[in-house]
Enzyme design. Structure first.
Site, PDB file in Angstrom:
ATOM      1  N   GLU A  22       0.823  -1.207   0.000  1.00  0.00           N
ATOM      2  CA  GLU A  22       0.000   0.000   0.000  1.00  0.00           C
ATOM      3  C   GLU A  22       0.858   1.259   0.000  1.00  0.00           C
ATOM      4  O   GLU A  22       0.547   2.240  -0.687  1.00  0.00           O
ATOM      5  CB  GLU A  22      -0.928   0.017   1.231  1.00  0.00           C
ATOM      6  CG  GLU A  22      -1.904  -1.149   1.287  1.00  0.00           C
ATOM      7  CD  GLU A  22      -1.371  -2.328   2.104  1.00  0.00           C
ATOM      8  OE1 GLU A  22      -2.175  -2.987   2.768  1.00  0.00           O
ATOM      9  OE2 GLU A  22      -0.136  -2.576   2.069  1.00  0.00           O
ATOM     10  N   CYS A  39      -2.390  -3.099   7.433  1.00  0.00           N
ATOM     11  CA  CYS A  39      -1.985  -3.245   8.823  1.00  0.00           C
ATOM     12  C   CYS A  39      -2.257  -1.954   9.596  1.00  0.00           C
ATOM     13  O   CYS A  39      -2.221  -0.858   9.040  1.00  0.00           O
ATOM     14  CB  CYS A  39      -0.516  -3.628   8.919  1.00  0.00           C
ATOM     15  SG  CYS A  39       0.615  -2.340   8.364  1.00  0.00           S
ATOM     16  N   ARG A  95       8.603 -24.014  -7.275  1.00  0.00           N
ATOM     17  CA  ARG A  95       9.792 -23.748  -6.466  1.00  0.00           C
ATOM     18  C   ARG A  95      10.083 -22.253  -6.374  1.00  0.00           C
ATOM     19  O   ARG A  95      10.552 -21.760  -5.355  1.00  0.00           O
ATOM     20  CB  ARG A  95      11.014 -24.455  -7.068  1.00  0.00           C
ATOM     21  CG  ARG A  95      11.050 -25.962  -6.868  1.00  0.00           C
ATOM     22  CD  ARG A  95      12.318 -26.523  -7.496  1.00  0.00           C
ATOM     23  NE  ARG A  95      12.496 -27.948  -7.205  1.00  0.00           N
ATOM     24  CZ  ARG A  95      13.574 -28.643  -7.540  1.00  0.00           C
ATOM     25  NH1 ARG A  95      14.566 -28.030  -8.185  1.00  0.00           N
ATOM     26  NH2 ARG A  95      13.665 -29.923  -7.235  1.00  0.00           N
ATOM     27  N   GLY A 104      11.140 -38.345  -0.197  1.00  0.00           N
ATOM     28  CA  GLY A 104      10.688 -39.662  -0.617  1.00  0.00           C
ATOM     29  C   GLY A 104       9.585 -40.179   0.276  1.00  0.00           C
ATOM     30  O   GLY A 104       8.957 -39.441   1.040  1.00  0.00           O
TER      31      GLY A 104
END
Length: 381
Positions: free
Chosen positions: A52, A75, A184, A305
């Site tokens: 902003e 905020c 990624r 894995g």
């Protein structure tokens, strides 16, 4: 042009800084006067101005009487930077259009209230679904003190991650791999287990041409690379432990690992962190993720894995799934499947994907969605 149109532009801006704002959310904002954009911005890397403020600074005097579109509630407290609400009020903005409310309890709905108290019209929930999707990593960090976890794997049609000899190159096609590298590019870190490092010797980097990028994001040294290794016994010749990659690599070892093994890894330039181990002597994955949360990681890609994926599944630590299915068959009782671990005993307890999306990449099928948490009390009634 309507509110949805300008919010879409703000969302595009937010996407361009994903993976570059942690531990703050990626936010986009535009200032519109008489139907024309006069200022725009996205969240800076820590700890520069918020979206902003960038948009207001670009608009300058033209912000007075204009509308501000922002993907996240502004905020209203000082956390590293002054409150955006005060900058909005001072600039003379007449209307603020918001995509999603801020999940930070110090801000949630309080920023909206502060703007309304100043006489500014506030409209919420515009393009809310995508705005909330963008803020999920930040919301997870706020609520659970750990990163938002996306589990990604590629498997054959018969559900195998590799052959019985552990050969996995390549299950999916080139178009699928381009999509993964774009994923990624918008996460803060990629996590694998020691077994993957020994077997595959990965780099865990983003390797895309300019044309392959979905969003033209700024360059960075990340994402961070994270290895789980209970005893720290990793081959020093691994790509992740070479000078060009070690500096951005975390090795998380068990607190029972030896001082010698830790020193050996630290000498490569990698950052070595220790965490609790379970009663079976393995790294406590929940504790490891909280350790990463303390370091500000918001979005973690799990590329491990079957052991790491199965452990994360058993502990309910997977938030999102991206699974590629290739039209290939390899068979083999000893060939690994995506999830090891204990698993579930009853089909009625199966965890369901929600917000499911599917895409075709050449011959590969991508199934993507959020992993729902089972309310076990429903089965007890």
């Amino acid at each position: 042009m309507n509110d949805q149109h300008f919010m879409r532009i703000a969302l595009e801006l937010a996407h361009t800084v994903e993976g570059r704002t942690s531990p703050r959310p990626s936010v986009g904002a535009v200032v519109v006067r008489d139907g024309t954009i006069v200022g725009q911005g996205a969240t800076s890397p820590p700890y520069g101005p918020h979206a902003e403020v960038h948009a207001l600074q670009e608009a300058g005097a033209l912000a007075d009487g204009a509308d501000l579109y922002t993907t996240l509630e502004p905020c209203c407290v000082t956390i590293h930077t002054p409150p955006c609400t005060q900058a909005i009020i001072k600039a003379g903005i007449r209307r603020v259009i918001i995509g999603a409310c801020d999940p930070n309890p110090l801000v949630c709905e309080l920023g909206i209230a502060q703007l309304r108290d100043a006489g500014i019209t506030v409209i919420t929930g515009v393009e809310e679904a995508e705005a909330e999707e963008l803020v999920k990593p930040f919301a997870t960090l706020m609520a659970k003190k750990r990163p938002y976890v996306t589990a990604k794997w590629a498997m054959t049609l018969d559900g195998k991650l590799a052959t019985h000899t552990r050969d996995a190159y390549w299950i999916s096609g080139e178009a699928s791999r381009v999509w993964v590298h774009n994923l990624r590019d918008r996460v803060d870190g990629i996590l694998v287990g020691a077994g993957t490092v020994r077997q595959d010797d990965p780099q865990l980097t983003v390797r895309l041409t300019h044309e392959q990028l979905h969003y033209k994001r700024s360059s960075r040294s990340g994402p961070l690379r994270v290895i789980l290794s209970t005893h720290g016994q990793l081959p020093l010749q691994s790509k992740l432990l070479q000078p060009e990659l070690a500096e951005g690599t975390y090795v998380i070892v068990g607190e029972t690992s030896s001082h010698e093994q830790r020193s050996r890894l630290q000498d490569t330039g990698a950052t070595v962190l220790s965490t609790a181990v379970t009663s079976s002597g393995q790294i406590d994955l929940d504790a490891a993720l909280r350790l990463l949360g303390e370091r500000g990681l918001m979005h973690l890609l799990l590329e491990g894995g079957e052991q790491v994926l199965g452990n994360a599944f058993d502990l309910g630590l997977i938030d999102h799934v991206a699974a590629f299915i290739a039209p290939k068959l390899i068979g083999g009782r000893g060939a690994p499947s995506p999830f090891g671990g204990t698993g579930l005993a009853s089909m009625q307890d199966a965890r369901l994907l929600t917000n499911v999306r599917t895409q075709i990449f050449s011959d590969d099928l991508l199934i993507e969605g959020d992993l729902a948490h089972i309310d076990r009390t429903l089965h007890e009634k």
